[in-house]
Scaffold this active site. Structure first.
Site, short mmCIF file in Angstrom:
data_model
loop_
_atom_site.label_atom_id
_atom_site.label_comp_id
_atom_site.label_asym_id
_atom_site.label_seq_id
_atom_site.Cartn_x
_atom_site.Cartn_y
_atom_site.Cartn_z
N VAL A 13 0.83 -1.21 0.00
CA VAL A 13 0.00 0.00 0.00
C VAL A 13 0.87 1.27 0.00
CG1 VAL A 13 -1.77 1.24 1.31
CG2 VAL A 13 -1.68 -1.22 1.39
N MET A 14 1.87 1.28 0.87
CA MET A 14 2.70 2.48 1.04
C MET A 14 3.64 2.67 -0.14
SD MET A 14 1.69 3.98 3.73
CE MET A 14 2.93 5.12 4.30
N ASN A 103 8.06 0.73 9.33
CA ASN A 103 7.98 0.99 10.77
C ASN A 103 8.98 0.11 11.52
OD1 ASN A 103 6.08 3.01 10.82
ND2 ASN A 103 4.35 1.60 11.00
N SER A 129 4.57 8.81 7.86
CA SER A 129 3.20 8.76 8.37
C SER A 129 2.24 9.46 7.42
CB SER A 129 3.09 9.40 9.76
OG SER A 129 1.74 9.37 10.17
N LYS A 183 9.19 8.29 14.85
CA LYS A 183 7.97 7.71 14.26
C LYS A 183 7.26 6.79 15.26
CE LYS A 183 4.70 6.47 11.53
NZ LYS A 183 4.49 5.22 10.96
N HIS A 186 5.46 8.99 17.62
CA HIS A 186 4.30 9.52 16.89
C HIS A 186 3.15 8.52 16.97
CE1 HIS A 186 1.82 9.34 13.24
NE2 HIS A 186 1.96 10.64 13.12
N ASN A 187 3.46 7.24 16.71
CA ASN A 187 2.41 6.22 16.73
C ASN A 187 1.88 5.99 18.14
OD1 ASN A 187 3.09 6.06 14.05
ND2 ASN A 187 3.20 3.84 13.99
N GLU A 190 -0.56 8.57 18.66
CA GLU A 190 -1.73 8.20 17.84
C GLU A 190 -2.61 7.16 18.58
OE1 GLU A 190 -0.53 7.03 13.78
OE2 GLU A 190 -1.95 5.39 13.95
P1 NBP Z 1 3.28 -4.45 4.14
O1 NBP Z 1 3.79 -4.18 5.49
O2 NBP Z 1 2.04 -5.23 3.99
O3 NBP Z 1 4.46 -5.14 3.30
C1 NBP Z 1 4.22 -5.52 1.98
C2 NBP Z 1 5.50 -5.55 1.17
O4 NBP Z 1 6.56 -6.24 1.85
C3 NBP Z 1 5.24 -6.32 -0.10
O5 NBP Z 1 5.88 -5.63 -1.14
C4 NBP Z 1 5.90 -7.67 0.18
O6 NBP Z 1 6.29 -8.37 -0.96
C5 NBP Z 1 7.10 -7.20 0.95
N1 NBP Z 1 7.84 -8.28 1.66
C6 NBP Z 1 7.47 -9.03 2.70
BR1 NBP Z 1 5.82 -8.96 3.51
N2 NBP Z 1 8.41 -9.90 3.08
C7 NBP Z 1 9.42 -9.70 2.23
C8 NBP Z 1 10.70 -10.28 2.10
N3 NBP Z 1 11.12 -11.22 2.95
N4 NBP Z 1 11.50 -9.85 1.09
C9 NBP Z 1 11.07 -8.90 0.25
N5 NBP Z 1 9.88 -8.27 0.34
C10 NBP Z 1 9.06 -8.68 1.32
O7 NBP Z 1 3.09 -3.12 3.27
P2 NBP Z 1 2.72 -1.64 3.66
O8 NBP Z 1 1.44 -1.56 4.41
O9 NBP Z 1 2.88 -0.87 2.39
O10 NBP Z 1 3.89 -1.21 4.68
C11 NBP Z 1 5.24 -1.13 4.34
C12 NBP Z 1 5.98 -0.62 5.56
O11 NBP Z 1 5.50 0.70 5.87
C13 NBP Z 1 5.75 -1.45 6.83
O12 NBP Z 1 6.90 -1.43 7.63
C14 NBP Z 1 4.64 -0.71 7.52
O13 NBP Z 1 4.63 -0.94 8.92
C15 NBP Z 1 5.00 0.73 7.20
N6 NBP Z 1 3.89 1.69 7.25
C16 NBP Z 1 2.64 1.33 6.82
C17 NBP Z 1 1.63 2.29 6.86
C18 NBP Z 1 0.23 1.94 6.40
O14 NBP Z 1 -0.67 2.79 6.58
N7 NBP Z 1 0.01 0.77 5.77
C19 NBP Z 1 1.90 3.59 7.30
C20 NBP Z 1 3.20 3.92 7.68
C21 NBP Z 1 4.18 2.96 7.64
P3 NBP Z 1 5.29 -9.46 -1.63
O15 NBP Z 1 4.33 -8.69 -2.47
O16 NBP Z 1 6.20 -10.32 -2.43
O17 NBP Z 1 4.62 -10.21 -0.51
#
Ligand code: NBP
Length: 472
Positions: A13-14, A103, A129, A183, A186-187, A190
């Site tokens: 998503v991010m 995160n 964020s 961060k 911040h959370n 939140e």
């Molecule tokens: P996710 O936390 O759901 O991670 C998805 C991504 O991680 C996919 O591209 C997936 O690849 C990849 N991945 C995983 Br799972 N294991 C892997 C590995 N061993 N090697 C390579 N790639 C791997 O996605 P997100 O929600 O976009 O969050 C990304 C980061 O940003 C996280 O740390 C999250 O905590 C942080 N964050 C999220 C938000 C939010 O609102 N969602 C906000 C702020 C920060 P795949 O497609 O091959 O499974």
């Protein structure tokens, strides 16, 4: 094909939204995702017609980037980040720079910065964020690492970030894992604000019998005030007005009352305990999520553990925006920010991060989940005194506490008599009451410790350590 300015790994998503943001701001991009079909899907969908090229493996990805390479990693925090770094490092060259925008635990970032900078690779641990929408339109970003690494990506980050009246919502936070620590806190804040709004909703629903739209009307009034105007109040109003498409009833009433608490909220509390910072409002929010997860136990206990019947109490009325309840919400939000900022101030000194507190308040004013008008007051307070003992001692906040404390007391007392749990409100009241009490009962705690364990105690009237044979 021309080499791209910027690379992104992890099309979750991010990642997907951040790369579209970078591209929109003039940075041609290359993307890689472990599961290749996601990359193809993205390039056929939202990435179509954009200056974004896909890569099938990491070597191909690295080869598509101009040097020095600037790569943002947006994968699940923890082992996945190390796995990506290890595989990627095989193809990187001196001067290339990685940014971990997930995160991550700030202590993991500390060691990654040391490990990679030791190999002449730049590494930035950056909190991001704003959720999916913020990532696309302009998030708040908290980058930490060496200043040289930050300067290498400053123009990229300042263009991608949200903008507020006094600049972009990104700044150099400090060395090592400082960006991820900020961060994390911040959370934690939140977590606090979300629980505070949930408690206000629960009281209006259970004590006043108000429905979603009526509660949303109160939140709309609150959102027009300097003290409570914020993104979280705004989206809470939206959640409360939303109806279930199946029967038109309030959708929130159909949602399971269980919330998780792993990751950043937990780390905020653990770090606070380790560093000796008091964060009771944030801890109460975390603990509320733990209690919420005990759904089956709570249902069983409902019929055995008898409390008082829910009865009316003075929460105010819709004509005065539920004034005492608003007092409780304002002071609890103030306490969440004050506790988070205090934790950062203590961490800054313990970990040598030299955090610039007014800048942290400034970059939280836009883009991020805890953005609020109150942050302008927080920024002003830190500009007046960069190291205040506690935000609540700033003159504007002193006024707020003195004006609103009776309202908070009334709400906590009313909730207690009605048997409705208000962990953040009551923790905030105890926090303020403890903080404003010159003499606490820890003299007796010290006496007990000396009595059973000869731990000694200090006296008010003379210097030194003293021991008494209490049981002789
Ligand atoms: P996710 O936390 O759901 O991670 C998805 C991504 O991680 C996919 O591209 C997936 O690849 C990849 N991945 C995983 Br799972 N294991 C892997 C590995 N061993 N090697 C390579 N790639 C791997 O996605 P997100 O929600 O976009 O969050 C990304 C980061 O940003 C996280 O740390 C999250 O905590 C942080 N964050 C999220 C938000 C939010 O609102 N969602 C906000 C702020 C920060 P795949 O497609 O091959 O499974």
């Amino acid at each position: 094909m021309l080499k791209s300015h910027f690379g992104l790994i992890g099309l979750g998503v991010m990642g997907e939204n951040l790369v579209l943001n970078a591209e929109r701001n003039g940075f041609s991009s290359a993307v890689y995702n472990r599961t290749c079909s996601k990359t193809e899907e993205f390039l056929r969908g939202r990435g179509q017609g954009k200056n974004i090229q896909g890569a099938t493996d990491l070597q191909d990805f690295v080869g598509k980037l101009e040097r020095p390479r600037r790569i943002l990693i947006m994968v699940k925090a923890g082992a996945a980040v190390d796995a990506v770094i290890d595989q990627l490092s095989l193809f990187l060259e001196k001067g290339d720079l990685l940014i971990d925008g997930g995160n991550s635990d700030y202590q993991d970032t500390e060691s990654r910065v040391k490990r990679l900078e030791g190999k002449n690779l730049g590494f930035i641990g950056m909190g991001v964020s704003g959720g999916a929408r913020g990532a696309l339109e302009g998030p708040s970003m908290m980058p930490g690492g060496t200043k040289a690494s930050y300067l290498a990506v400053e123009s990229l980050l300042t263009r991608m970030a949200a903008q507020v009246e006094d600049g972009p919502c990104v700044t150099y936070i400090g060395p090592g894992g400082s960006g991820h620590l900020v961060k994390t806190v911040h959370n934690g804040i939140e977590y606090g604000i979300e629980q505070i709004l949930a408690e206000a909703y629960d009281l209006m629903k259970r004590i006043k019998g108000m429905k979603g739209d009526q509660i949303a009307d109160i939140l709309a009034q609150w959102n027009s005030t300097e003290e409570l105007s914020s993104y979280l109040v705004e989206i809470t109003e939206v959640c409360l007005r939303t109806k279930d498409s199946l029967d038109g009833a309030d959708l929130v009433e159909k949602i399971m009352d269980k919330a998780g608490q792993k990751g950043t909220g937990l780390w905020t509390v653990v770090t606070a305990l380790q560093l000796g910072a008091a964060v009771p409002t944030i801890y109460a929010a975390l603990n509320s999520r733990v209690m919420s997860s005990m759904k089956s136990q709570r249902i069983a206990a409902e019929s055995s553990l008898k409390g008082p019947a829910v009865k009316d109490c003075d929460l105010g009325s819709s004509s005065d925006a539920m004034s005492p309840l608003m007092d409780a919400v304002v002071l609890s939000c103030v306490a969440s920010y004050a506790q988070g900022m205090e934790l950062l101030r203590i961490a800054s000194s313990s970990l040598d991060y030299s955090l610039h507190m007014p800048s942290i308040a400034q970059i939280w004013k836009g883009g991020c989940i805890i953005r609020s008008r109150l942050l302008k007051r927080i920024q002003d307070a830190f500009n007046t005194d960069p190291q205040p003992v506690n935000l609540m001692m700033d003159s504007w906040f002193v006024y707020q506490v003195n004006q609103r404390l009776p309202g908070l007391m009334k709400v906590v007392a009313g909730a207690a008599e009605a048997g409705v749990p208000v962990p953040c409100f009551s923790s905030t009241l105890d926090y303020i009451n403890s903080y404003r009490t010159g003499r606490l009962p820890q003299n007796l705690v010290q006496a007990m410790r000396d009595c059973f364990g000869s731990h000694t105690y200090q006296r008010l009237d003379k210097d030194g350590s003293f021991h008494t044979e209490w049981l002789s």
